[in-house]
Design a protein around this motif. Structure first.
Motif, PDB file in Angstrom:
ATOM      1  N   THR A 517       0.838  -1.207   0.000  1.00 49.14           N
ATOM      2  CA  THR A 517       0.000   0.000   0.000  1.00 49.14           C
ATOM      3  C   THR A 517       0.868   1.251   0.000  1.00 49.14           C
ATOM      4  OG1 THR A 517      -1.708  -1.188   1.232  1.00 49.14           O
ATOM      5  CG2 THR A 517      -1.838   1.216   1.218  1.00 49.14           C
ATOM      6  N   GLY A 518       1.928   1.229   0.816  1.00 50.10           N
ATOM      7  CA  GLY A 518       2.846   2.358   0.836  1.00 50.10           C
ATOM      8  C   GLY A 518       3.529   2.569  -0.500  1.00 50.10           C
ATOM      9  N   ALA A 519       3.909   1.467  -1.168  1.00 46.22           N
ATOM     10  CA  ALA A 519       4.556   1.571  -2.473  1.00 46.22           C
ATOM     11  C   ALA A 519       3.605   2.170  -3.506  1.00 46.22           C
ATOM     12  CB  ALA A 519       5.041   0.195  -2.920  1.00 46.22           C
ATOM     13  N   ILE A 520       2.355   1.703  -3.486  1.00 43.34           N
ATOM     14  CA  ILE A 520       1.362   2.250  -4.416  1.00 43.34           C
ATOM     15  C   ILE A 520       1.136   3.734  -4.134  1.00 43.34           C
ATOM     16  CG2 ILE A 520      -1.059   2.148  -5.104  1.00 43.34           C
ATOM     17  CD1 ILE A 520      -0.925  -0.896  -4.593  1.00 43.34           C
ATOM     18  N   ALA A 521       1.121   4.113  -2.841  1.00 42.53           N
ATOM     19  CA  ALA A 521       0.914   5.518  -2.475  1.00 42.53           C
ATOM     20  C   ALA A 521       2.052   6.391  -2.982  1.00 42.53           C
ATOM     21  CB  ALA A 521       0.781   5.646  -0.960  1.00 42.53           C
ATOM     22  N   VAL A 522       3.289   5.890  -2.917  1.00 33.72           N
ATOM     23  CA  VAL A 522       4.430   6.666  -3.414  1.00 33.72           C
ATOM     24  C   VAL A 522       4.306   6.874  -4.927  1.00 33.72           C
ATOM     25  CG1 VAL A 522       6.926   6.648  -3.779  1.00 33.72           C
ATOM     26  CG2 VAL A 522       5.985   5.986  -1.563  1.00 33.72           C
ATOM     27  N   TRP A 523       3.901   5.822  -5.631  1.00 32.37           N
ATOM     28  CA  TRP A 523       3.711   5.980  -7.068  1.00 32.37           C
ATOM     29  C   TRP A 523       2.537   6.908  -7.383  1.00 32.37           C
ATOM     30  CZ3 TRP A 523       6.078   5.596 -11.494  1.00 32.37           C
ATOM     31  CH2 TRP A 523       7.237   4.845 -11.553  1.00 32.37           C
ATOM     32  N   ALA A 524       1.485   6.841  -6.578  1.00 35.73           N
ATOM     33  CA  ALA A 524       0.362   7.763  -6.763  1.00 35.73           C
ATOM     34  C   ALA A 524       0.811   9.206  -6.536  1.00 35.73           C
ATOM     35  CB  ALA A 524      -0.771   7.400  -5.802  1.00 35.73           C
ATOM     36  N   LEU A 525       1.714   9.382  -5.564  1.00 39.99           N
ATOM     37  CA  LEU A 525       2.256  10.721  -5.302  1.00 39.99           C
ATOM     38  C   LEU A 525       3.048  11.215  -6.511  1.00 39.99           C
ATOM     39  CD1 LEU A 525       2.552  12.896  -3.029  1.00 39.99           C
ATOM     40  CD2 LEU A 525       4.720  11.795  -2.453  1.00 39.99           C
ATOM     41  N   ALA A 563       2.528  10.002   4.603  1.00 39.78           N
ATOM     42  CA  ALA A 563       3.055  10.223   5.954  1.00 39.78           C
ATOM     43  C   ALA A 563       2.407   9.279   6.959  1.00 39.78           C
ATOM     44  CB  ALA A 563       2.834  11.674   6.367  1.00 39.78           C
ATOM     45  N   VAL A 564       1.103   9.056   6.824  1.00 42.36           N
ATOM     46  CA  VAL A 564       0.409   8.129   7.728  1.00 42.36           C
ATOM     47  C   VAL A 564       0.913   6.701   7.511  1.00 42.36           C
ATOM     48  CG1 VAL A 564      -1.827   7.108   8.277  1.00 42.36           C
ATOM     49  CG2 VAL A 564      -1.636   9.580   7.938  1.00 42.36           C
ATOM     50  N   LEU A 565       1.059   6.310   6.248  1.00 42.84           N
ATOM     51  CA  LEU A 565       1.535   4.960   5.952  1.00 42.84           C
ATOM     52  C   LEU A 565       2.968   4.754   6.446  1.00 42.84           C
ATOM     53  CD1 LEU A 565       0.025   4.523   2.392  1.00 42.84           C
ATOM     54  CD2 LEU A 565      -0.508   3.128   4.406  1.00 42.84           C
ATOM     55  N   ALA A 566       3.772   5.799   6.436  1.00 42.70           N
ATOM     56  CA  ALA A 566       5.133   5.689   6.971  1.00 42.70           C
ATOM     57  C   ALA A 566       5.086   5.347   8.453  1.00 42.70           C
ATOM     58  CB  ALA A 566       5.894   6.995   6.744  1.00 42.70           C
TER      59      ALA A 566
END
Length: 615
Positions: A517-525, A563-566
């Motif tokens: 989920t964090g990886a997908i969020a970074v790519w979404a960013l 930031a939350v996922l981190a």
């Protein structure tokens, strides 16, 4: 693009179309407008008794009406501040203002930001210590009464009063409120009655709502994108008008130029005493006399062996510049209504003044060799961010996107981007900690008590830039994002390689799911960042001033989610090291990704991109 030249006169001596000075102006305008796709421009050049006024190109709602020296008003942006500072000095002459007195004495009930006394001397020198306030461009705030709008948009004091030059529109607007409160008249009424009317500047307006039917229309401004001029997005700064709401013509600005270069009177109308006019050309703070700084609201720049004064302005795609040398009675005003560059208003006046200064016999003395030039240049080299920035919220990132990179040469010269030319300029040493480029622009560095370089004062006189080191350098934001994106990519590749999460246990699977989920969020960013950049490129200044912007809001929302996922990944890390079936490589990789995400989250929090609030 149509380029039509018009000429007129505002002095007793009629300008000649074939004068060398007029030909020089016309040639520069024709060449620079064609090169940078400038739709229209106005210009005024004064040299002794000779006055040249011009209009070039087109304006009007259909973009087909030729511009003349009196046919359209162009917004002159922050050149408006000169009217505000003249008004302040009028009230000083009247004995109603003291430049060194606490401004709160003149504004009872108004809460001045900061814990130190604030003076008009601070405001005129842009040394009030304020952070940038983008709230002045908020249309809802600008529509409020002046005192209320200033209170709502009040920036924090982030520097000690009087120490650091940091340009402040809010500070100039506050000075307008002082004029208003002390005179008992609206700022617009005071400037109209005490400055514009005596100078016969009948076509100049101080707010668009005040335009009279017999005054020229406002020129259409344009944003040039992809080689095509589009009508520009426009804002009305309303209550903050004393900082930049004036619109004028070439002929009116020629009158104003002549007044500024004189002894306080023009054509029988005396506005200021000669001593006051001379005082306006002196600096209220003068710890760097050989470099550029502010002088009672004027940008004061040593050049050609003398001092050049003036001010620039930019609003709604209009870009304007006014510069003059009172010693020889020479001055230039140029404004353009858009374009793919700003060489016409920023570069052409320098070329014209250089020629007039040389004709008058002015020249800077040859600089002697500078001791330890190479060492001083090496100490000045580094990265700087402008002190004209916000210190909270996502607006901080604007400074992070445009740091100044100063490079030192072995001979003691510096390579510095200036904003005037499309590439960095070489600055040669002319004195200890003082450098000058081929056009005579100077930069200097400022050292602390220990002798370390802490700031760079640029050639405008209105800006200083803070030396950044360590994690304060915005480059780490880029590095942090790149590292997180790399590890996010390898995390997704690992998911594909394993054909699923395969956490070894319920807890391990949950930890793996959080990682993905964090990886997908970074790519979404990353995708949101690209979308935001494309929108900003397409909209120009509208992207910043027409808030909220959907792509920007999306980017900030995803940044907060990252930031939350981190934090969640950090909490799950102990579970990863206890989960059965995980290889050492996989545990190490998840740990590295977690640390990278924590680092990125920390940097985004620092620069206001995560949970930073509105811009």
């Amino acid at each position: 693009m149509i380029c039509c030249a018009f000429t007129g006169s505002v002095s007793a001596q009629q300008d000649s179309d074939v004068s060398p000075l007029a030909a020089r102006l016309d040639g520069l305008a024709e060449g620079l407008m064609a090169r940078e796709q400038v739709p229209g421009a106005i210009a005024a050049v004064v040299s002794g008794d000779q006055v040249i006024v011009r209009g070039y190109g087109v304006a009007g709602s259909g973009g087909q009406t030729a511009v003349g020296p009196d046919t359209f008003r162009f917004e002159i942006g922050s050149i408006t501040k000169l009217f505000t500072w003249v008004a302040v000095m009028m009230l000083v002459e009247d004995g109603r203002l003291d430049l060194r007195a606490d401004v709160s004495n003149y504004l009872p009930g108004f809460d001045i930001p900061g814990g130190e006394p604030l003076t008009l001397a601070h405001l005129m020198s842009h040394r009030g210590g304020f952070e940038e306030s983008y709230a002045i461009f908020d249309q809802d705030i600008a529509a409020l009464p002046r005192a209320e709008a200033l209170a709502v948009a009040a920036p924090d004091q982030v520097f000690p009063r009087g120490e650091i030059t940091s340009y402040s529109n809010w500070g100039a607007a506050l000075a307008g409120l002082v004029v208003e409160e002390v005179s008992g008249q609206p700022w617009e009424a005071f400037v109209q009655a005490r400055i514009l009317d005596p100078l016969r500047m009948g076509d100049t307006t101080l707010a668009e709502r005040l335009r009279q039917s017999d005054q020229p229309p406002l020129a259409q401004s344009y944003a040039v994108r992809g080689g095509i001029a589009h009508p520009a997005f426009r804002i009305d700064i309303g209550a903050f008008g004393p900082a930049g709401a004036t619109a004028s013509t070439a002929s009116d600005m020629a009158w104003f130029l002549r007044f500024l270069m004189g002894d306080g009177a023009l054509e029988g109308a005396r506005l200021l005493e000669p001593g006051t006019m001379a005082q306006m050309r002196t600096r209220l703070f003068d710890e760097r006399p050989q470099a550029a700084d502010m002088a009672h609201g004027f940008q004061s720049r040593p050049r050609f062996g003398t001092m050049v004064y003036g001010h620039g302005g930019g609003l709604n795609e209009f870009i304007s510049n006014l510069v003059f040398i009172p010693e020889i009675g020479a001055g230039v005003f140029i404004s353009q209504n858009g374009g793919a560059g700003a060489s016409l208003p920023l570069f052409a006046p320098d070329l014209i003044l250089a020629e007039l200064a040389a004709d008058a016999g002015l020249a800077a003395p040859e600089a002697p060799p500078v001791p330890e030039a190479a060492t001083r240049a090496a100490e000045a080299a580094g990265r700087y961010v402008t002190n004209r920035r916000t210190f909270s919220g996502p607006g901080q990132a604007l400074a992070a996107l445009s740091p100044i990179n100063v490079v030192a040469f072995s001979d003691g010269a510096l390579l510095i981007p200036t904003g005037t030319l499309p590439m960095p300029s070489r600055f040669d040493p002319i004195a200890p900690d003082l450098w000058q480029d081929a056009m005579g622009h100077r930069v200097t560095v400022i050292r602390d008590a220990q002798g370390r370089v802490t700031r760079l004062a640029d050639g405008t006189g209105a800006q200083t830039h803070e030396r950044v080191r360590g994690l304060a350098d915005p480059v780490w934001l880029t590095v942090g994002f790149a590292l997180a994106l790399l590890l996010a990519t390898t995390s997704i590749i690992g998911l594909i390689w394993r054909h699923g999460l395969r956490g070894g246990s319920r807890v391990g699977t949950l930890a793996a799911a959080v990682q993905v989920t964090g990886a997908i969020a970074v790519w979404a960013l990353a995708v949101a960042g690209v979308a935001m950049a494309l929108a900003a490129s397409r909209l120009g200044s509208q992207f910043l001033f027409d808030q909220p912007q959907p792509t920007f809001e999306l980017f900030l929302g995803i940044a907060a989610a990252v930031a939350v996922l981190a934090a969640v990944l950090a909490l799950s890390l102990p579970l990863v090291w206890r989960a059965p079936g995980w290889s050492l490589w996989r545990r190490t990789h998840q740990t590295a990704f977690t640390l990278a995400l924590i680092g990125l989250a920390g940097l985004m929090l620092k620069w206001g991109l995560a949970f930073g609030g509105p811009i």
